[in-house]
Design a protein around this motif. Structure first.
Motif, mmCIF file in Angstrom:
data_model
loop_
_atom_site.group_PDB
_atom_site.id
_atom_site.type_symbol
_atom_site.label_atom_id
_atom_site.label_comp_id
_atom_site.label_asym_id
_atom_site.label_seq_id
_atom_site.Cartn_x
_atom_site.Cartn_y
_atom_site.Cartn_z
ATOM 1 N N ALA A 161 0.831 -1.211 0.000
ATOM 2 C CA ALA A 161 0.000 0.000 0.000
ATOM 3 C C ALA A 161 0.862 1.256 0.000
ATOM 4 O O ALA A 161 0.508 2.263 -0.619
ATOM 5 C CB ALA A 161 -0.935 -0.004 1.203
ATOM 6 N N SER A 162 2.004 1.204 0.657
ATOM 7 C CA SER A 162 2.892 2.377 0.669
ATOM 8 C C SER A 162 3.419 2.674 -0.732
ATOM 9 O O SER A 162 3.658 3.833 -1.082
ATOM 10 C CB SER A 162 4.046 2.152 1.645
ATOM 11 N N GLU A 163 3.592 1.628 -1.544
ATOM 12 C CA GLU A 163 4.048 1.823 -2.920
ATOM 13 C C GLU A 163 2.975 2.530 -3.751
ATOM 14 O O GLU A 163 3.282 3.397 -4.564
ATOM 15 C CB GLU A 163 4.413 0.481 -3.552
ATOM 16 N N VAL A 164 1.720 2.163 -3.545
ATOM 17 C CA VAL A 164 0.619 2.835 -4.243
ATOM 18 C C VAL A 164 0.608 4.316 -3.885
ATOM 19 O O VAL A 164 0.492 5.185 -4.761
ATOM 20 C CB VAL A 164 -0.733 2.177 -3.896
ATOM 21 N N TYR A 165 0.773 4.603 -2.617
ATOM 22 C CA TYR A 165 0.761 5.995 -2.166
ATOM 23 C C TYR A 165 1.970 6.753 -2.719
ATOM 24 O O TYR A 165 1.861 7.896 -3.142
ATOM 25 C CB TYR A 165 0.737 6.035 -0.637
ATOM 26 N N ARG A 166 3.143 6.103 -2.758
ATOM 27 C CA ARG A 166 4.346 6.746 -3.297
ATOM 28 C C ARG A 166 4.165 7.084 -4.777
ATOM 29 O O ARG A 166 4.553 8.152 -5.241
ATOM 30 C CB ARG A 166 5.562 5.836 -3.115
ATOM 31 N N VAL A 167 3.544 6.166 -5.511
ATOM 32 C CA VAL A 167 3.297 6.406 -6.938
ATOM 33 C C VAL A 167 2.330 7.579 -7.118
ATOM 34 O O VAL A 167 2.507 8.409 -8.016
ATOM 35 C CB VAL A 167 2.767 5.125 -7.613
ATOM 36 N N LEU A 168 1.318 7.659 -6.275
ATOM 37 C CA LEU A 168 0.379 8.781 -6.374
ATOM 38 C C LEU A 168 1.051 10.110 -6.057
ATOM 39 O O LEU A 168 0.736 11.128 -6.681
ATOM 40 C CB LEU A 168 -0.815 8.553 -5.448
ATOM 41 N N ILE A 169 1.979 10.110 -5.116
ATOM 42 C CA ILE A 169 2.720 11.337 -4.806
ATOM 43 C C ILE A 169 3.551 11.751 -6.028
ATOM 44 O O ILE A 169 3.600 12.926 -6.391
ATOM 45 C CB ILE A 169 3.625 11.143 -3.567
ATOM 46 N N ALA A 170 4.185 10.783 -6.677
ATOM 47 C CA ALA A 170 4.956 11.084 -7.892
ATOM 48 C C ALA A 170 4.036 11.564 -9.014
ATOM 49 O O ALA A 170 4.400 12.427 -9.809
ATOM 50 C CB ALA A 170 5.743 9.849 -8.333
#
Length: 121
Positions: free
Chosen positions: A21-30
């Protein structure tokens, strides 16, 4: 939508993608930066459309007394009216782009959460 359903939605999306889930959030930040750049391109295009509309209107009004035929004058009036209407629409689109650019660059975390919320419910 409450916090539990938001976390659940992110977890569901992450499990479907096979990532944390943290990867999904990191991608959204990018993605916030990418969205800001896309909005910047649209903003430049809309400002160019507004500048062209102002130039066309200025030229048409300046040469108005030189027009000889009624049909030609009517055609120019319709063309200038359509161009000015498109410029008015461009003003609102440009305002939306500026808002997206500011929110995506100044606070990408909020942009990511706003994106998730707007697409879930």
């Amino acid at each position: 939508m409450n916090e539990t359903s938001l976390v659940s939605a992110i977890d569901t999306l992450a499990s479907k993608l096979g990532v944390a889930a943290s990867e999904v959030y990191r991608v959204l930040i990018a993605q916030a930066r990418v969205s800001a750049i896309k909005s910047g391109v649209v903003l430049v295009f809309m400002l160019a459309l507004i500048a062209v509309a102002v130039w066309i209107t200025r030229e048409a009004v300046r040469d108005w007394d030189k027009l000889e035929r009624y049909d030609y004058e009517f055609g120019i009036s319709i063309f200038v009216g359509i161009t000015d209407f498109l410029a008015l629409v461009a003003v609102f689109v440009a305002g939306s782009c500026v808002s997206n650019i500011i929110s995506a660059l100044a606070n990408p975390q909020f942009w990511a959460l706003d994106y998730i919320l707007s697409h879930l419910g």
